[in-house]
Design a protein around this motif. Structure first.
Motif, PDB file in Angstrom:
ATOM      1  N   ALA A  22       0.838  -1.208   0.000  1.00 17.24           N
ATOM      2  CA  ALA A  22       0.000   0.000   0.000  1.00 17.24           C
ATOM      3  C   ALA A  22       0.872   1.256   0.000  1.00 17.24           C
ATOM      4  CB  ALA A  22      -0.935   0.000   1.202  1.00 17.24           C
ATOM      5  N   PHE A  23       2.049   1.167   0.624  1.00 19.70           N
ATOM      6  CA  PHE A  23       2.951   2.316   0.724  1.00 19.70           C
ATOM      7  C   PHE A  23       3.413   2.823  -0.641  1.00 19.70           C
ATOM      8  CE2 PHE A  23       7.271   4.008   0.930  1.00 19.70           C
ATOM      9  CZ  PHE A  23       7.060   5.109   1.744  1.00 19.70           C
ATOM     10  N   ILE A  24       3.466   1.976  -1.645  1.00 20.13           N
ATOM     11  CA  ILE A  24       4.006   2.400  -2.945  1.00 20.13           C
ATOM     12  C   ILE A  24       3.222   3.561  -3.550  1.00 20.13           C
ATOM     13  CG2 ILE A  24       4.999   0.125  -3.384  1.00 20.13           C
ATOM     14  CD1 ILE A  24       2.794  -0.307  -5.498  1.00 20.13           C
ATOM     15  N   ASN A  25       2.014   3.827  -3.038  1.00 14.63           N
ATOM     16  CA  ASN A  25       1.189   4.934  -3.534  1.00 14.63           C
ATOM     17  C   ASN A  25       1.314   6.203  -2.692  1.00 14.63           C
ATOM     18  OD1 ASN A  25       0.018   3.410  -5.705  1.00 14.63           O
ATOM     19  ND2 ASN A  25      -1.079   2.288  -4.113  1.00 14.63           N
ATOM     20  N   GLU A  26       2.157   6.171  -1.658  1.00 13.00           N
ATOM     21  CA  GLU A  26       2.334   7.334  -0.778  1.00 13.00           C
ATOM     22  C   GLU A  26       3.028   8.478  -1.512  1.00 13.00           C
ATOM     23  OE1 GLU A  26       1.644   7.931   2.646  1.00 13.00           O
ATOM     24  OE2 GLU A  26       0.425   6.099   2.570  1.00 13.00           O
ATOM     25  N   LYS A  27       2.651   9.706  -1.131  1.00 10.73           N
ATOM     26  CA  LYS A  27       3.253  10.928  -1.673  1.00 10.73           C
ATOM     27  C   LYS A  27       3.664  11.818  -0.512  1.00 10.73           C
ATOM     28  CE  LYS A  27       0.041  11.110  -5.591  1.00 10.73           C
ATOM     29  NZ  LYS A  27      -0.947  11.974  -6.272  1.00 10.73           N
ATOM     30  N   LEU A  28       4.661  12.668  -0.751  1.00  7.20           N
ATOM     31  CA  LEU A  28       5.029  13.659   0.262  1.00  7.20           C
ATOM     32  C   LEU A  28       3.962  14.738   0.370  1.00  7.20           C
ATOM     33  CD1 LEU A  28       8.857  14.235  -0.284  1.00  7.20           C
ATOM     34  CD2 LEU A  28       7.737  13.141   1.662  1.00  7.20           C
ATOM     35  N   PRO A  83      21.600  14.912 -11.367  1.00 10.75           N
ATOM     36  CA  PRO A  83      20.738  15.668 -10.443  1.00 10.75           C
ATOM     37  C   PRO A  83      19.341  15.052 -10.307  1.00 10.75           C
ATOM     38  CG  PRO A  83      21.972  17.189 -11.813  1.00 10.75           C
ATOM     39  CD  PRO A  83      22.211  15.803 -12.379  1.00 10.75           C
ATOM     40  N   ASN A  84      18.756  14.581 -11.407  1.00  8.70           N
ATOM     41  CA  ASN A  84      17.461  13.917 -11.319  1.00  8.70           C
ATOM     42  C   ASN A  84      17.543  12.636 -10.507  1.00  8.70           C
ATOM     43  OD1 ASN A  84      14.991  15.025 -12.836  1.00  8.70           O
ATOM     44  ND2 ASN A  84      16.711  15.535 -14.160  1.00  8.70           N
ATOM     45  N   PHE A  85      18.604  11.883 -10.721  1.00 15.21           N
ATOM     46  CA  PHE A  85      18.841  10.654  -9.964  1.00 15.21           C
ATOM     47  C   PHE A  85      18.814  10.956  -8.456  1.00 15.21           C
ATOM     48  CE2 PHE A  85      22.024   7.916  -7.883  1.00 15.21           C
ATOM     49  CZ  PHE A  85      21.506   6.659  -8.147  1.00 15.21           C
ATOM     50  N   TYR A  86      19.605  11.936  -8.032  1.00 14.68           N
ATOM     51  CA  TYR A  86      19.659  12.279  -6.607  1.00 14.68           C
ATOM     52  C   TYR A  86      18.334  12.835  -6.084  1.00 14.68           C
ATOM     53  CZ  TYR A  86      24.458  11.204  -5.523  1.00 14.68           C
ATOM     54  OH  TYR A  86      25.627  10.545  -5.265  1.00 14.68           O
ATOM     55  N   PHE A  87      17.638  13.604  -6.897  1.00 14.17           N
ATOM     56  CA  PHE A  87      16.336  14.129  -6.478  1.00 14.17           C
ATOM     57  C   PHE A  87      15.391  12.979  -6.124  1.00 14.17           C
ATOM     58  CE2 PHE A  87      11.938  15.175  -7.417  1.00 14.17           C
ATOM     59  CZ  PHE A  87      11.747  16.322  -6.679  1.00 14.17           C
ATOM     60  N   HIS A  88      15.316  11.978  -6.981  1.00 14.00           N
ATOM     61  CA  HIS A  88      14.375  10.882  -6.756  1.00 14.00           C
ATOM     62  C   HIS A  88      14.852   9.922  -5.663  1.00 14.00           C
ATOM     63  CE1 HIS A  88      11.675  12.274  -9.809  1.00 14.00           C
ATOM     64  NE2 HIS A  88      12.695  12.402 -10.647  1.00 14.00           N
ATOM     65  N   VAL A  89      16.172   9.714  -5.536  1.00  7.87           N
ATOM     66  CA  VAL A  89      16.689   8.917  -4.416  1.00  7.87           C
ATOM     67  C   VAL A  89      16.312   9.601  -3.105  1.00  7.87           C
ATOM     68  CG1 VAL A  89      18.796   8.205  -3.194  1.00  7.87           C
ATOM     69  CG2 VAL A  89      18.609   7.833  -5.660  1.00  7.87           C
ATOM     70  N   THR A  90      16.531  10.899  -3.034  1.00 14.88           N
ATOM     71  CA  THR A  90      16.240  11.657  -1.815  1.00 14.88           C
ATOM     72  C   THR A  90      14.751  11.664  -1.508  1.00 14.88           C
ATOM     73  OG1 THR A  90      18.180  13.032  -2.204  1.00 14.88           O
ATOM     74  CG2 THR A  90      16.513  13.906  -0.699  1.00 14.88           C
ATOM     75  N   THR A  91      13.918  11.813  -2.523  1.00 19.20           N
ATOM     76  CA  THR A  91      12.469  11.817  -2.310  1.00 19.20           C
ATOM     77  C   THR A  91      11.997  10.460  -1.803  1.00 19.20           C
ATOM     78  OG1 THR A  91      12.213  13.521  -3.997  1.00 19.20           O
ATOM     79  CG2 THR A  91      10.234  12.305  -3.368  1.00 19.20           C
ATOM     80  N   ALA A  92      12.514   9.381  -2.375  1.00 16.14           N
ATOM     81  CA  ALA A  92      12.151   8.033  -1.896  1.00 16.14           C
ATOM     82  C   ALA A  92      12.583   7.862  -0.440  1.00 16.14           C
ATOM     83  CB  ALA A  92      12.793   6.972  -2.785  1.00 16.14           C
ATOM     84  N   TYR A  93      13.814   8.275  -0.129  1.00 14.31           N
ATOM     85  CA  TYR A  93      14.316   8.220   1.248  1.00 14.31           C
ATOM     86  C   TYR A  93      13.381   8.994   2.180  1.00 14.31           C
ATOM     87  CZ  TYR A  93      17.145   9.479   5.287  1.00 14.31           C
ATOM     88  OH  TYR A  93      17.577   9.702   6.571  1.00 14.31           O
ATOM     89  N   ASN A  94      13.024  10.222   1.781  1.00 15.04           N
ATOM     90  CA  ASN A  94      12.176  11.065   2.628  1.00 15.04           C
ATOM     91  C   ASN A  94      10.798  10.452   2.852  1.00 15.04           C
ATOM     92  OD1 ASN A  94      14.137  13.009   3.045  1.00 15.04           O
ATOM     93  ND2 ASN A  94      13.512  14.212   1.279  1.00 15.04           N
ATOM     94  N   LEU A  95      10.239   9.825   1.842  1.00 11.41           N
ATOM     95  CA  LEU A  95       8.938   9.167   2.013  1.00 11.41           C
ATOM     96  C   LEU A  95       9.024   8.049   3.051  1.00 11.41           C
ATOM     97  CD1 LEU A  95       7.809   9.178  -1.687  1.00 11.41           C
ATOM     98  CD2 LEU A  95       6.348   9.879   0.225  1.00 11.41           C
ATOM     99  N   LEU A  96      10.076   7.263   2.999  1.00 13.98           N
ATOM    100  CA  LEU A  96      10.248   6.189   3.986  1.00 13.98           C
ATOM    101  C   LEU A  96      10.509   6.760   5.376  1.00 13.98           C
ATOM    102  CD1 LEU A  96      12.300   3.741   1.790  1.00 13.98           C
ATOM    103  CD2 LEU A  96      10.051   3.272   2.809  1.00 13.98           C
ATOM    104  N   ARG A  97      11.317   7.794   5.443  1.00 13.91           N
ATOM    105  CA  ARG A  97      11.627   8.430   6.730  1.00 13.91           C
ATOM    106  C   ARG A  97      10.361   9.019   7.348  1.00 13.91           C
ATOM    107  NH1 ARG A  97      13.132   8.214  10.893  1.00 13.91           N
ATOM    108  NH2 ARG A  97      14.463   9.667  11.977  1.00 13.91           N
ATOM    109  N   GLN A  98       9.531   9.651   6.514  1.00  8.12           N
ATOM    110  CA  GLN A  98       8.275  10.239   6.987  1.00  8.12           C
ATOM    111  C   GLN A  98       7.357   9.166   7.575  1.00  8.12           C
ATOM    112  OE1 GLN A  98       6.215  12.457   3.951  1.00  8.12           O
ATOM    113  NE2 GLN A  98       4.286  12.324   5.006  1.00  8.12           N
TER     114      GLN A  98
END
Length: 184
Positions: free
Chosen positions: A50-56, A150-165
Motif C-alpha cells: 500500500a505504501f508504494i502509492n504514498e506521496k510527500l 541531479p534527477n537521480f539524486y532528487f528521486h533517491v532523496t524523495t524516496a528516502y524522505n517518504l520512507l523516513r516520513q
C-alpha cells in the motif's frame, strides 16, 4: 544499522575519473537505496504494498514513481545516451513493493555492465530530452552531469524522505551507503 565502510565492489578495474564520478556514484547510491528499501520493507511489513502509492504532498508523484525515476535516471539515461533520445520514465504498472526492489536490483546489475571505454564514447554523443513538444538538446557529458545525475539524486532523496516520513529508522549513514575511503 552500522556504517558500511567497505569499498564499493563490482566496478571494473580500469575506470576513468568521469566513470567513477558518474556510473560509480550511481551504483553506490542505488545500492544504498536498496538497503534503505530493505529497511522500509521490514518496517512497513504487510503495509509495504500500500505504501508504494504514498506521496510527500498531493502534487508530487508517489513512491513507486520515485523508484522508477531513480532507475530511469541511471540505467534508462545510459540507454538514452546510446540511442540519442531521452524521456521521463515510461508508464509501468507497479503493484508491489517487491517489484520496485527488483527493478532497482536490475538497474544496479545493468549499471555494472557499463565499461569505462563505452561511457567515454557516449559522452560525446548528441541527444535530445523529449517531453511532449518540449525538447532539450545535450551532449552526453552535459546530459549526464547536469540532468541525469541531479534527477537521480532528487528521486533517491524523495524516496528516502517518504520512507523516513513513515517512521523507517534510517539516517544519513544509510543514505550514503558504502563509502569509498582511503583505507591505506
Amino acid at each position: 544499522m552500522p556504517l558500511d565502510t567497505t569499498r564499493q565492489e563490482g566496478l571494473p578495474d580500469m575506470t576513468t575519473p568521469i566513470y567513477k564520478s558518474t556510473i560509480g556514484v550511481m551504483i553506490r547510491q542505488a545500492e544504498a537505496l536498496a538497503g534503505v528499501l530493505a529497511a522500509g520493507r521490514e518496517h512497513l511489513g504487510d503495509e509495504a504494498d500500500a505504501f508504494i502509492n504514498e506521496k510527500l504532498i498531493d502534487d508530487m508523484l508517489p513512491f513507486s514513481f520515485q523508484i522508477r525515476a531513480v532507475c530511469n535516471s541511471a540505467w534508462g539515461n545510459i540507454e538514452a545516451m546510446r540511442s540519442g533520445t531521452a524521456s521521463p520514465p515510461p508508464d509501468m504498472e507497479v503493484t508491489s513493493y517487491a517489484q520496485l526492489e527488483s527493478l532497482l536490483a536490475e538497474t544496479i546489475a545493468n549499471l555494472k555492465t557499463i565499461e569505462a571505454s563505452e561511457l567515454d564514447t557516449l559522452l560525446e554523443n548528441d541527444l535530445i530530452f523529449v517531453l511532449g513538444d518540449f525538447k532539450l538538446p545535450f551532449k552526453g557529458t552535459g546530459f549526464l552531469t547536469s540532468f541525469a545525475i541531479p534527477n537521480f539524486y532528487f528521486h533517491v532523496t524523495t524516496a528516502y524522505n517518504l520512507l523516513r516520513q513513515k517512521g523507517v529508522q534510517i539516517g544519513k549513514r544509510e543514505f550514503l551507503g558504502a563509502l569509498d575511503m582511503n583505507t591505506g
